[in-house]
Design a protein around this motif. Structure first.
Motif, PDB file in Angstrom:
ATOM      1  N   PHE A   1      -5.820   1.954   2.903  1.00  0.00           N
ATOM      2  CA  PHE A   1      -6.757   0.845   2.942  1.00  0.00           C
ATOM      3  C   PHE A   1      -7.657   0.930   4.170  1.00  0.00           C
ATOM      4  O   PHE A   1      -7.270   1.453   5.211  1.00  0.00           O
TER       5      PHE A   1
ATOM      6  N   ASN B   1      -8.759  -4.866  -5.335  1.00  0.00           N
ATOM      7  CA  ASN B   1      -8.742  -3.969  -4.177  1.00  0.00           C
ATOM      8  C   ASN B   1      -9.138  -4.684  -2.888  1.00  0.00           C
ATOM      9  O   ASN B   1      -9.171  -4.068  -1.822  1.00  0.00           O
TER      10      ASN B   1
ATOM     11  N   GLN C   1      -4.644 -11.590  -2.486  1.00  0.00           N
ATOM     12  CA  GLN C   1      -5.296 -10.522  -3.242  1.00  0.00           C
ATOM     13  C   GLN C   1      -6.216 -11.138  -4.284  1.00  0.00           C
ATOM     14  O   GLN C   1      -5.818 -12.048  -5.022  1.00  0.00           O
TER      15      GLN C   1
ATOM     16  N   GLN D   1      -0.977   4.251  -1.557  1.00  0.00           N
ATOM     17  CA  GLN D   1      -2.372   3.878  -1.404  1.00  0.00           C
ATOM     18  C   GLN D   1      -2.709   3.691   0.070  1.00  0.00           C
ATOM     19  O   GLN D   1      -1.833   3.446   0.895  1.00  0.00           O
TER      20      GLN D   1
ATOM     21  N   PHE E   1       0.797  -1.222   0.000  1.00  0.00           N
ATOM     22  CA  PHE E   1       0.000   0.000   0.000  1.00  0.00           C
ATOM     23  C   PHE E   1       0.841   1.288   0.000  1.00  0.00           C
ATOM     24  O   PHE E   1       0.745   2.099  -0.917  1.00  0.00           O
TER      25      PHE E   1
ATOM     26  N   GLN F   1     -11.048   1.866  -3.774  1.00  0.00           N
ATOM     27  CA  GLN F   1     -10.907   1.811  -2.322  1.00  0.00           C
ATOM     28  C   GLN F   1     -10.462   0.408  -1.911  1.00  0.00           C
ATOM     29  O   GLN F   1     -11.097  -0.574  -2.262  1.00  0.00           O
ATOM     30  N   ASN F   2      -9.347   0.314  -1.192  1.00  0.00           N
ATOM     31  CA  ASN F   2      -8.823  -0.982  -0.760  1.00  0.00           C
ATOM     32  C   ASN F   2      -9.421  -1.400   0.579  1.00  0.00           C
ATOM     33  O   ASN F   2      -9.653  -0.569   1.455  1.00  0.00           O
TER      34      ASN F   2
END
Length: 256
Positions: A84, A149, A143, A82, A77, A110-111
């Protein structure tokens, strides 16, 4: 087996109600269960004793150098700039994990990192829903290929949980009519706001707009709406309010 079960349950209920009248003092962990106990057993004198959270353990002021999953989180991330959201409730229908998954399937930008226990009752179902082959392997990030995501992780060292909470931007809770909600308190103790439905004990533990955000309905659609409405919100600015709210449920207050 339904008929013998119902007969057994009928008599067991009678025995339980009779025996519970013999207790001198009855404690319950929330006003919700206080009402249920009165309705189901006639004991209307139960004392509410709210569960404590060790806010010295659930904090962002801990040594994280020896944890093995944090470097992976940073690589996945932070390296890509990014953020989460985090879910660390049990993988069961009552905790609403399926609604969380369906919401993030519709928010590809959006993670969400979903922590799971190897013995969680609906683990396989929810992993399949997220497009992940069912697994019980720990300390490995899974993942989804279909929904990139969405991530799953099971940690072998529970001491790492506060650090993972601290690495997230906010925590998502979707339990139905939550009796108390330790997850929300633990998240706030780590300085993280909580997204939760506007029901149950969340109404007493979360301050809307200050330590978290209420969903109008306990649904995927409401979660999508509230997250999108707060895409520009500075969750980090809510840290002190979250910590202060969690301290109301600290071990110190519990002991007093």
């Amino acid at each position: 087996a339904r008929l013998p079960y119902r007969i057994f349950a009928y008599f067991l209920r009678k025995i339980y109600i009779r025996e519970i009248q013999k207790f001198d003092v009855v404690f319950v962990n929330s006003p919700a269960n206080q009402k249920r106990l009165a309705e189901w057993t006639g004991r209307d004198d139960a004392i509410v004793l709210l569960p404590p959270v060790d806010t010295t353990h659930f904090t962002d002021k801990i040594d994280t150098s020896h944890f093995q999953n944090l470097p992976k989180i940073r690589e996945i991330f932070e390296k890509n700039q990014q953020k989460f959201f985090l879910s660390f409730a049990r993988l069961t229908h009552v905790k609403g994990i399926d609604r969380i998954i369906r919401a993030f399937q519709q928010m590809p930008k959006q993670n969400i990192l979903i922590l799971f226990g190897t013995e969680d009752s609906q683990r396989e179902e929810f992993q399949r829903l997220a497009g992940i082959e069912p697994t019980t392997e720990q300390n490995i990030f899974f993942q989804s290929r279909q929904f990139p995501n969405i991530f799953f992780l099971s940690i072998s060292d529970n001491n790492e949980l506060p650090a993972i909470i601290g690495a997230s931007q906010a925590v998502v809770c979707m339990s139905q009519n939550e009796d108390f909600g330790m997850v929300a308190i633990e998240a706030m103790a780590c300085g993280k706001p909580v997204f939760a439905p506007k029901e149950g004990w969340y109404l007493e533990t979360i301050i809307d707009g200050k330590t978290g955000f209420f969903l109008e309905k306990n649904s995927s659609e409401s979660l999508i709406t509230i997250i999108r409405n707060n895409e520009k919100t500075d969750f980090g600015a809510m840290k002190d309010d979250c910590r202060a709210q969690a301290e109301k449920f600290s071990l110190k207050n519990f002991e007093e």
